[in-house]
Structures are given as C-alpha cells and as structure tokens.
Design a protein around this motif. Sequence first.
Motif, mmCIF file in Angstrom:
data_model
loop_
_atom_site.group_PDB
_atom_site.id
_atom_site.type_symbol
_atom_site.label_atom_id
_atom_site.label_comp_id
_atom_site.label_asym_id
_atom_site.label_seq_id
_atom_site.Cartn_x
_atom_site.Cartn_y
_atom_site.Cartn_z
ATOM 1 N N SER A 2 -82.185 -9.689 3.905
ATOM 2 C CA SER A 2 -81.514 -10.721 3.195
ATOM 3 C C SER A 2 -80.229 -10.380 2.727
ATOM 4 O O SER A 2 -79.626 -9.420 2.395
ATOM 5 C CB SER A 2 -82.507 -11.037 1.948
ATOM 6 N N VAL A 3 -79.370 -11.655 2.568
ATOM 7 C CA VAL A 3 -78.237 -11.803 2.017
ATOM 8 C C VAL A 3 -77.805 -11.065 0.550
ATOM 9 O O VAL A 3 -76.933 -10.342 0.319
ATOM 10 C CB VAL A 3 -77.304 -12.942 2.010
ATOM 11 N N THR A 4 -79.105 -11.585 -0.283
ATOM 12 C CA THR A 4 -78.891 -11.045 -1.750
ATOM 13 C C THR A 4 -79.203 -9.330 -1.684
ATOM 14 O O THR A 4 -78.482 -8.758 -2.556
ATOM 15 C CB THR A 4 -80.289 -11.523 -2.500
#
Length: 136
Positions: A2-4
């Motif tokens: 994920s981007v996070t």
Amino acid sequence: MSVTRVLAGMAGLALMGVGASSLPDVPDLRDVVVWLGGALILHDAVIAPLVLLAGLVLVRGWARGPVRGALLVAGTLTAVALPVLLRPGPKANSSVLPLDYPRNWLFMLLTVATATALVLAARGFRRQRRRRRPPS
C-alpha cells in the motif's frame, strides 16, 4: 504494497538517515551500540511478550488489536522515557533536560489511551450499525 506502507518506510529511512548523520559527533560509539542493543532486548524480551500476554488475558474479541497496539505504544514510550524518568533531580546545567519529562510522559500515555478509546468507539459504532441493518 500500500501507499501508506511505502510512505511510512520512506519516512523511517529518512529519520534513520538523520540519526546516522549525527553519529560522527558521538564520542564513544560503543555506548550507542550498547543502548540500541539494550533497547532491542527490552522490546523483544520484555515489552512485546507482556503486551501479547496482557492482550490475551485482559481483552477478548474485536477490541484486542487496538488494545494490544496501545499497550505496545505505551510500553515503547516508557522504554524511551526511562532514562529521564529514573534520573530525576537537580542538574548542574538547567538546559540539558529542561522539560518536565514525567508530566509529558503521562500526557503521551493519556493521548494513547484517548486515541485507543476513540478507535474502539468508532469500531463499536460500526459494529452496531451493521447489526441494525435489515437484510437485503
């Protein structure tokens, strides 16, 4: 991935770089290695098992994850704050440790507890809403 996670990893690497850039100013690197080793042992041998055990014994069901997370953060905050919490008293140089560390540590623990309570309330609210919906 994920981007996070990517952003958190990049932030962690940047902070590690900041820490590593100050190593040339350290007079004795052995002290740093001993402190890091002690922190690692404290976390892996004491804090993590206690958090898992407390989460297993104290909390059941859907609240277990947030409570374990809060206990882990509180334990880590305590481990980081231990040097200044265990050595209170007058200092020869008032600018060395100028803050009220016990008060700030308690404030951070209260912040963790409040955030955990908000997460648990939001999860409970979502669970209640799901239960009230009529079947489609």
